[in-house]
Design a protein around this motif. Structure first.
Motif, PDB file in Angstrom:
ATOM      1  N   PRO A 452       2.731   2.170 -51.680  1.00  0.00           N
ATOM      2  CA  PRO A 452       4.005   1.566 -51.264  1.00  0.00           C
ATOM      3  C   PRO A 452       4.794   2.425 -50.290  1.00  0.00           C
ATOM      4  O   PRO A 452       5.603   1.907 -49.516  1.00  0.00           O
ATOM      5  CB  PRO A 452       4.751   1.391 -52.589  1.00  0.00           C
ATOM      6  N   GLN A 453       4.557   3.716 -50.296  1.00  0.00           N
ATOM      7  CA  GLN A 453       5.304   4.587 -49.391  1.00  0.00           C
ATOM      8  C   GLN A 453       4.870   4.403 -47.936  1.00  0.00           C
ATOM      9  O   GLN A 453       5.703   4.392 -47.025  1.00  0.00           O
ATOM     10  CB  GLN A 453       5.126   6.049 -49.814  1.00  0.00           C
ATOM     11  N   THR A 454       3.575   4.279 -47.740  1.00  0.00           N
ATOM     12  CA  THR A 454       3.060   4.097 -46.376  1.00  0.00           C
ATOM     13  C   THR A 454       2.775   2.635 -46.046  1.00  0.00           C
ATOM     14  O   THR A 454       2.468   2.305 -44.900  1.00  0.00           O
ATOM     15  CB  THR A 454       1.771   4.906 -46.188  1.00  0.00           C
ATOM     16  N   ASN A 455       2.841   1.771 -47.076  1.00  0.00           N
ATOM     17  CA  ASN A 455       2.548   0.345 -46.903  1.00  0.00           C
ATOM     18  C   ASN A 455       1.118   0.141 -46.380  1.00  0.00           C
ATOM     19  O   ASN A 455       0.855  -0.760 -45.583  1.00  0.00           O
ATOM     20  CB  ASN A 455       3.553  -0.304 -45.954  1.00  0.00           C
ATOM     21  N   ASN A 456       0.217   0.962 -46.864  1.00  0.00           N
ATOM     22  CA  ASN A 456      -1.176   0.892 -46.435  1.00  0.00           C
ATOM     23  C   ASN A 456      -2.097   0.650 -47.621  1.00  0.00           C
ATOM     24  O   ASN A 456      -1.810   1.062 -48.745  1.00  0.00           O
ATOM     25  CB  ASN A 456      -1.604   2.183 -45.724  1.00  0.00           C
ATOM     26  N   PHE A 457      -3.219  -0.013 -47.333  1.00  0.00           N
ATOM     27  CA  PHE A 457      -4.259  -0.240 -48.332  1.00  0.00           C
ATOM     28  C   PHE A 457      -5.405   0.735 -48.095  1.00  0.00           C
ATOM     29  O   PHE A 457      -5.736   1.064 -46.950  1.00  0.00           O
ATOM     30  CB  PHE A 457      -4.794  -1.671 -48.252  1.00  0.00           C
ATOM     31  N   THR A 458      -5.998   1.184 -49.196  1.00  0.00           N
ATOM     32  CA  THR A 458      -7.177   2.044 -49.126  1.00  0.00           C
ATOM     33  C   THR A 458      -8.346   1.308 -49.759  1.00  0.00           C
ATOM     34  O   THR A 458      -8.224   0.778 -50.874  1.00  0.00           O
ATOM     35  CB  THR A 458      -6.951   3.376 -49.852  1.00  0.00           C
ATOM     36  N   PHE A 459      -9.485   1.275 -49.053  1.00  0.00           N
ATOM     37  CA  PHE A 459     -10.651   0.523 -49.517  1.00  0.00           C
ATOM     38  C   PHE A 459     -11.803   1.495 -49.781  1.00  0.00           C
ATOM     39  O   PHE A 459     -12.178   2.286 -48.901  1.00  0.00           O
ATOM     40  CB  PHE A 459     -11.080  -0.497 -48.462  1.00  0.00           C
ATOM     41  N   THR A 460     -12.345   1.445 -50.990  1.00  0.00           N
ATOM     42  CA  THR A 460     -13.470   2.299 -51.366  1.00  0.00           C
ATOM     43  C   THR A 460     -14.473   1.476 -52.167  1.00  0.00           C
ATOM     44  O   THR A 460     -14.217   0.319 -52.506  1.00  0.00           O
ATOM     45  CB  THR A 460     -13.008   3.506 -52.205  1.00  0.00           C
ATOM     46  N   GLY A 461     -15.605   2.084 -52.499  1.00  0.00           N
ATOM     47  CA  GLY A 461     -16.617   1.417 -53.317  1.00  0.00           C
ATOM     48  C   GLY A 461     -17.940   1.274 -52.592  1.00  0.00           C
ATOM     49  O   GLY A 461     -18.074   1.528 -51.388  1.00  0.00           O
ATOM     50  N   PHE A 462     -18.941   0.871 -53.340  1.00  0.00           N
ATOM     51  CA  PHE A 462     -20.305   0.754 -52.834  1.00  0.00           C
ATOM     52  C   PHE A 462     -20.391  -0.206 -51.650  1.00  0.00           C
ATOM     53  O   PHE A 462     -21.033   0.087 -50.632  1.00  0.00           O
ATOM     54  CB  PHE A 462     -21.228   0.292 -53.965  1.00  0.00           C
ATOM     55  N   VAL A 463     -19.763  -1.380 -51.755  1.00  0.00           N
ATOM     56  CA  VAL A 463     -19.820  -2.371 -50.681  1.00  0.00           C
ATOM     57  C   VAL A 463     -19.157  -1.826 -49.416  1.00  0.00           C
ATOM     58  O   VAL A 463     -19.689  -1.973 -48.302  1.00  0.00           O
ATOM     59  CB  VAL A 463     -19.139  -3.682 -51.124  1.00  0.00           C
ATOM     60  N   ILE A 464     -17.998  -1.205 -49.585  1.00  0.00           N
ATOM     61  CA  ILE A 464     -17.276  -0.657 -48.436  1.00  0.00           C
ATOM     62  C   ILE A 464     -18.082   0.448 -47.768  1.00  0.00           C
ATOM     63  O   ILE A 464     -18.207   0.503 -46.532  1.00  0.00           O
ATOM     64  CB  ILE A 464     -15.894  -0.124 -48.877  1.00  0.00           C
ATOM     65  N   ASP A 465     -18.672   1.336 -48.569  1.00  0.00           N
ATOM     66  CA  ASP A 465     -19.474   2.431 -48.023  1.00  0.00           C
ATOM     67  C   ASP A 465     -20.701   1.909 -47.273  1.00  0.00           C
ATOM     68  O   ASP A 465     -21.074   2.435 -46.218  1.00  0.00           O
ATOM     69  CB  ASP A 465     -19.917   3.379 -49.138  1.00  0.00           C
ATOM     70  N   THR A 466     -21.324   0.878 -47.837  1.00  0.00           N
ATOM     71  CA  THR A 466     -22.500   0.293 -47.186  1.00  0.00           C
ATOM     72  C   THR A 466     -22.134  -0.314 -45.841  1.00  0.00           C
ATOM     73  O   THR A 466     -22.837  -0.127 -44.834  1.00  0.00           O
ATOM     74  CB  THR A 466     -23.136  -0.771 -48.085  1.00  0.00           C
ATOM     75  N   PHE A 467     -21.033  -1.047 -45.797  1.00  0.00           N
ATOM     76  CA  PHE A 467     -20.599  -1.664 -44.544  1.00  0.00           C
ATOM     77  C   PHE A 467     -20.301  -0.591 -43.485  1.00  0.00           C
ATOM     78  O   PHE A 467     -20.671  -0.734 -42.313  1.00  0.00           O
ATOM     79  CB  PHE A 467     -19.359  -2.525 -44.786  1.00  0.00           C
ATOM     80  N   ARG A 468     -19.661   0.463 -43.893  1.00  0.00           N
ATOM     81  CA  ARG A 468     -19.356   1.542 -42.943  1.00  0.00           C
ATOM     82  C   ARG A 468     -20.628   2.191 -42.406  1.00  0.00           C
ATOM     83  O   ARG A 468     -20.712   2.532 -41.215  1.00  0.00           O
ATOM     84  CB  ARG A 468     -18.460   2.576 -43.616  1.00  0.00           C
ATOM     85  N   GLU A 469     -21.603   2.395 -43.274  1.00  0.00           N
ATOM     86  CA  GLU A 469     -22.867   2.975 -42.832  1.00  0.00           C
ATOM     87  C   GLU A 469     -23.568   2.065 -41.830  1.00  0.00           C
ATOM     88  O   GLU A 469     -24.197   2.535 -40.873  1.00  0.00           O
ATOM     89  CB  GLU A 469     -23.785   3.233 -44.031  1.00  0.00           C
ATOM     90  N   VAL A 470     -23.480   0.762 -42.047  1.00  0.00           N
ATOM     91  CA  VAL A 470     -24.099  -0.201 -41.131  1.00  0.00           C
ATOM     92  C   VAL A 470     -23.401  -0.170 -39.774  1.00  0.00           C
ATOM     93  O   VAL A 470     -24.047  -0.178 -38.717  1.00  0.00           O
ATOM     94  CB  VAL A 470     -24.057  -1.616 -41.734  1.00  0.00           C
ATOM     95  N   MET A 471     -22.090  -0.119 -39.783  1.00  0.00           N
ATOM     96  CA  MET A 471     -21.325  -0.191 -38.541  1.00  0.00           C
ATOM     97  C   MET A 471     -21.596   1.010 -37.622  1.00  0.00           C
ATOM     98  O   MET A 471     -21.631   0.864 -36.399  1.00  0.00           O
ATOM     99  CB  MET A 471     -19.832  -0.294 -38.848  1.00  0.00           C
ATOM    100  N   VAL A 472     -21.773   2.171 -38.210  1.00  0.00           N
ATOM    101  CA  VAL A 472     -22.005   3.353 -37.364  1.00  0.00           C
ATOM    102  C   VAL A 472     -23.391   3.325 -36.728  1.00  0.00           C
ATOM    103  O   VAL A 472     -23.663   4.087 -35.799  1.00  0.00           O
ATOM    104  CB  VAL A 472     -21.827   4.661 -38.164  1.00  0.00           C
ATOM    105  N   ARG A 473     -24.269   2.448 -37.201  1.00  0.00           N
ATOM    106  CA  ARG A 473     -25.613   2.360 -36.650  1.00  0.00           C
ATOM    107  C   ARG A 473     -25.753   1.259 -35.606  1.00  0.00           C
ATOM    108  O   ARG A 473     -26.851   1.045 -35.082  1.00  0.00           O
ATOM    109  CB  ARG A 473     -26.629   2.140 -37.774  1.00  0.00           C
ATOM    110  N   LEU A 474     -24.678   0.533 -35.320  1.00  0.00           N
ATOM    111  CA  LEU A 474     -24.737  -0.469 -34.259  1.00  0.00           C
ATOM    112  C   LEU A 474     -24.877   0.222 -32.906  1.00  0.00           C
ATOM    113  O   LEU A 474     -24.353   1.332 -32.708  1.00  0.00           O
ATOM    114  CB  LEU A 474     -23.474  -1.337 -34.269  1.00  0.00           C
ATOM    115  N   PRO A 475     -25.555  -0.402 -31.955  1.00  0.00           N
ATOM    116  CA  PRO A 475     -25.772   0.245 -30.647  1.00  0.00           C
ATOM    117  C   PRO A 475     -24.545   0.224 -29.748  1.00  0.00           C
ATOM    118  O   PRO A 475     -24.653   0.542 -28.569  1.00  0.00           O
ATOM    119  CB  PRO A 475     -26.917  -0.590 -30.047  1.00  0.00           C
ATOM    120  N   TYR A 476     -23.396  -0.150 -30.277  1.00  0.00           N
ATOM    121  CA  TYR A 476     -22.164  -0.194 -29.490  1.00  0.00           C
ATOM    122  C   TYR A 476     -20.990   0.039 -30.422  1.00  0.00           C
ATOM    123  O   TYR A 476     -21.119  -0.019 -31.639  1.00  0.00           O
ATOM    124  CB  TYR A 476     -22.011  -1.549 -28.779  1.00  0.00           C
ATOM    125  N   HIS A 477     -19.837   0.314 -29.827  1.00  0.00           N
ATOM    126  CA  HIS A 477     -18.641   0.565 -30.619  1.00  0.00           C
ATOM    127  C   HIS A 477     -17.994  -0.759 -31.001  1.00  0.00           C
ATOM    128  O   HIS A 477     -17.736  -1.601 -30.138  1.00  0.00           O
ATOM    129  CB  HIS A 477     -17.655   1.410 -29.817  1.00  0.00           C
TER     130      HIS A 477
END
Length: 821
Positions: A452-477
């Motif tokens: 509530p102080q920063t009004n931000n959400f933090t996302f963690t977990g197996f699904v989130i980690d997997t998606f992040r790993e996939v995104m860094v392997r794309l051939p473009y940004h």
């Protein structure tokens, strides 16, 4: 400077061999569009060809050129005039099929061979008009494969095709070749857009519609005239900028050398496929010098005097006519069919390369230039050859590759050096909006926390980690942001269809959801398994004290104990009156002596060092055995073996027992596929509720997918167990808009995550957070201690006892021998 009338472009009577006034001349007619670049180049090239034929082949040709102004009706009328008034024996036709088809009809009626310079000639036309000759050497099938090879080089999976199409245009006849070639490289067509060559009022509307879609790869196959208007409008709509890809065919690329700066500016970054002809020969250098001099004089309004494919093809076409009629003693065929038969044997090397006709078609080249528009002109990146691929050079030392990326740096639209993705987001924020479900049974899978102080959400977990790993392997940004969604999984997927999200994570791949989105490959196992409470495997534990040792171990302990007791009794009986007496008394004393040595040394009561040695060694062994027994029995008393209360779903259904399941489509699957009654189904959203329901008997069993099941059993390993077969259902995948080009890239990246072992690492990390110790083994031999663990110390005590026995017997024999002596 030559001044040429607007109706009759040029009538040239050339008598270059005046010394051979008795020779029969050949009259050739040419119908060209004097207002087009191709027609202007053709006019100059024909005059140069006449000079060369007269000088080198010693032939006399009379050439009549008429300007059709690009009007099919006038082209038809011009052909009739050439045949009737000029009595031409051959006609060299226009560069567009609209005009060429009209001229071909007239020439066929007069049985006059007609050399068509149209880039595309339909197959039916060659069958319909037997005097039609295709003099343009474009292999459209090979060219479309070159276009598809460009698409494949950059891993683009969807394209838009824009082509010119009306009642007389032949551009549409190439589309089947293009479709087949794209299909061979795994590319799909998002939009097939036909445009009329004359009426283009819908041009802006079509481009606007295409701009609103994700696909950013455009293949254009039109005339240069229509392409100019197309790119001007595309430039105004900001569609020739970064992230866009434009690929044009030779019908446009062949005229890149003649474009003005305004048109060049509107096609910056375009990749083109151009018909190949050698520009390095001495013959072409001579032709080019003469062409430039004459062209600049005849057409000073043209900004570029370079000869293109139109010039060299018509040059070779006139030479083909000369070769067909023969040399110095040529004769005009009385029957026109004779000309067609002789033309089949024509074979020579012209400006375009090898010139040979097969079935009235110029044998086409299978090589194309790949060019890139940059600045005020364009540069040649390399070539593509059918069956070989791309190369930066030609000749014996050429090195070929299947990918265009080996040709060097491409300057893309917007002057970008980075390869475009081939698609764009459906929103203008520049970030993918990825929806994440807020409800879930396990925080290890998806966990959303709010500050509530920063009004931000933090996302963690197996699904989130997997998606992040996939995104860094794309051939473009590809920048993205997670957005929490509080609703059902079905409604979450529907948000992709409604364009509220660009993608969704944390949902199962289900057939019904394909109505709203398209899914990547699954990254979790696709199965549903039954979960039930467990109970003790052995209700009676009376004989548990026997479990620490195997039967063989118990028998060996008994045997070695009695053996040790016997040896001690034998050695000590001479010195101890208590060890003597009747046989019954001796047997009892022997057994008593065997077991008491397990618990006391009794060194003060033993009189022989041999017996003392036996007892010391045996006591050490006995200490090891008793300690091992105590430890094993303690472990067994604290852990009990478990077995499932329910073993199959048939028992559940026949007893009308209540069963639980996680939220989602699983309830529908249990009812419609596995046959459970809806009134017996219970849905749970938290693992605590699920576990309590199983423990208290509110439900007799539960069903979970494999991802949840592993975590659930990791935490409740002593209370529940998975039983029965697994039922195949949809695993977890990422959802994106239907037809999204990103799906193929994500699938490839997911495979890389899996094959690299990173996915297994993430799974192990997730399950490890719910570790449970003290899991029982179901194999008795794994907990009962056997002889294998103690055979060395048994050998040691048995050997010591036997050694003592042998020494005692020898001493007795020695004494007996002395006594008898």
């Amino acid at each position: 400077m030559n001044m040429i009338p607007s109706c009759i472009f040029c009538t040239v009577l050339v008598l270059l061999s005046l010394q051979q006034t008795t020779s029969t001349h050949v009259t050739v007619g040419a119908v060209i569009d004097g207002t087009s670049r191709a027609g202007k180049e053709a006019n100059v090239s024909l005059q140069i060809a006449l000079e060369d034929i007269s000088r080198k082949a010693d032939q006399r040709l009379v050439l009549h050129i008429i300007n059709s102004r690009g009007e099919p009706a006038l082209a038809s009328l011009s052909a009739k005039r050439l045949i009737a008034a000029r009595e031409v024996q051959v006609i060299i036709g226009p560069h567009t099929w609209q005009e060429a088809s009209r001229v071909a009809e007239v020439s066929n009626q007069g049985k006059i061979p007609m050399f068509s310079l149209a880039d595309v000639t339909p197959i039916w036309a060659m069958e319909h008009w037997p005097f039609l000759v295709q003099a343009s050497g474009t292999n459209q099938d090979a060219q479309m494969k070159a276009v598809a090879a460009i698409v494949q080089s950059w891993d683009w999976h969807r394209v838009n095709i824009i082509y010119e199409d009306d009642t007389v245009s032949a551009f549409g006849s190439v589309i089947p070749y293009l479709k087949e070639s794209l299909q061979e490289v795994g590319a799909e067509i998002s939009n097939l857009v036909p445009l009329e060559s004359v009426i283009a009022s819908s041009l802006v509307a079509e481009l606007t519609r295409l701009r609103e879609q994700q696909c950013r790869v455009f293949i254009v196959h039109t005339s240069m005239k229509l392409a100019t208007r197309l790119f001007q409008k595309a430039k105004e709509l900001k569609m020739v900028e970064e992230d866009y890809i434009w690929i044009v065919t030779n019908s446009i690329t062949d005229f890149f050398h003649s474009l003005d700066l305004t048109t060049i500016h509107s096609i910056q970054g375009v990749i083109g496929v151009e018909k190949y002809f050698s520009t390095s020969s001495i013959r072409f250098a001579d032709f080019k010098r003469r062409f430039q001099k004459k062209f600049s004089l005849d057409y000073p309004e043209e900004g570029n005097d370079q000869p293109g494919i139109s010039a060299v093809e018509i040059y070779d076409a006139l030479w083909a006519v000369a070769h067909t009629y023969g040399g110095r003693n040529m004769q005009v065929p009385k029957h026109r069919a004779t000309f067609m038969e002789k033309m089949a044997s024509v074979h020579f090397y012209g400006l375009t390369g090898r010139v040979q006709y097969n079935a009235r078609k110029l044998t086409p080249s299978h090589m194309f230039r790949i060019v890139n528009v940059i600045g005020k002109s364009y540069k040649e990146l390399g070539t593509w050859s059918k069956g070989l691929g791309f190369s930066e050079s030609i000749g014996d030392n050429a090195v070929y590759n299947s990918s265009m990326q080996n040709l060097g740096q491409v300057i893309w639209p917007g002057q970008s050096l980075y390869t475009p993705k081939g698609w764009a987001l459906s929103n203008s924020s520049g970030f993918w909006r990825i929806g994440v479900p807020t409800e879930g049974m396990f925080k290890q899978i998806i966990n959303i926390s709010y500050d509530p102080q920063t009004n931000n959400f933090t996302f963690t977990g197996f699904v989130i980690d997997t998606f992040r790993e996939v995104m860094v392997r794309l051939p473009y940004h590809a920048p993205y942001e997670f957005i929490p969604y509080n609703g059902t999984f079905d409604s979450l997927v529907e948000q992709v269809y409604l364009k509220k999200f660009d993608g969704v994570v944390g949902v199962s791949v289900i057939a019904d959801r394909y109505k709203y989105a398209e899914f990547t490959r699954t990254y979790t196992r696709s199965s549903l398994t039954m979960l039930v409470p467990v109970q003790s495997e052995t209700p009676s534990r009376s004989w548990l004290f026997m479990k620490p040792f195997t039967k063989a171990m118990w028998l060996l302990i008994l045997a070695i104990t009695i053996y040790n007791g016997f040896v001690i009794w034998l050695i000590e009986r001479k010195h101890n009156q208590r060890l003597q007496g009747s046989a019954t008394d001796q047997a009892g004393i022997l057994i008593w002596l065997s077991f008491t040595t397990l618990f006391s040394l009794q060194g003060g009561r033993l009189h022989n060092n041999l017996s003392r040695l036996v007892v010391v060694v045996w006591l050490f062994v006995a200490l090891v055995i008793t300690q091992s027994y105590s430890a094993s029995l303690t472990s067994m008393l604290s852990v009990q073996k478990l077995e499932a209360k329910v073993s199959d779903i048939d028992t559940l259904k026949t007893s009308n027992a209540a069963v639980g399941h996680t939220r989602g489509f699983y309830g529908r699957y249990l009812e419609e596929v596995l046959g459970f009654k809806s009134i017996n189904l219970r849905s749970f959203s938290s693992q605590e509720e699920f576990a309590n329901a199983l423990k208290t008997g509110k439900i007799a069993a539960g069903f979970m997918n494999d991802t949840y099941l592993k975590l659930f059993l990791a935490k409740h390993c002593r209370s529940f167990v998975a039983v029965g077969p697994s039922y195949t259902v949809g695993g977890h995948g990422f959802a994106f808009p239907m037809g999204s080009p990103i799906i193929a890239d994500l699938d490839k990246a997911l495979l890389e995550v899996t094959e690299s072992g990173k996915l297994r690492e993430l799974e192990d990390k997730t399950i490890g957070e719910e570790g449970c110790v003290g899991v029982d083994s179901s194999n008795d031999d794994e907990v009962s201690l056997s002889i294998d663990s103690f055979w060395i110390i048994f050998l040691f005590t048995g050997g010591t006892t036997t050694f003592s026995l042998a020494i005692y017997v020898l001493d007795r024999l020695k004494e007996s021998w002395k006594h008898h002596k």
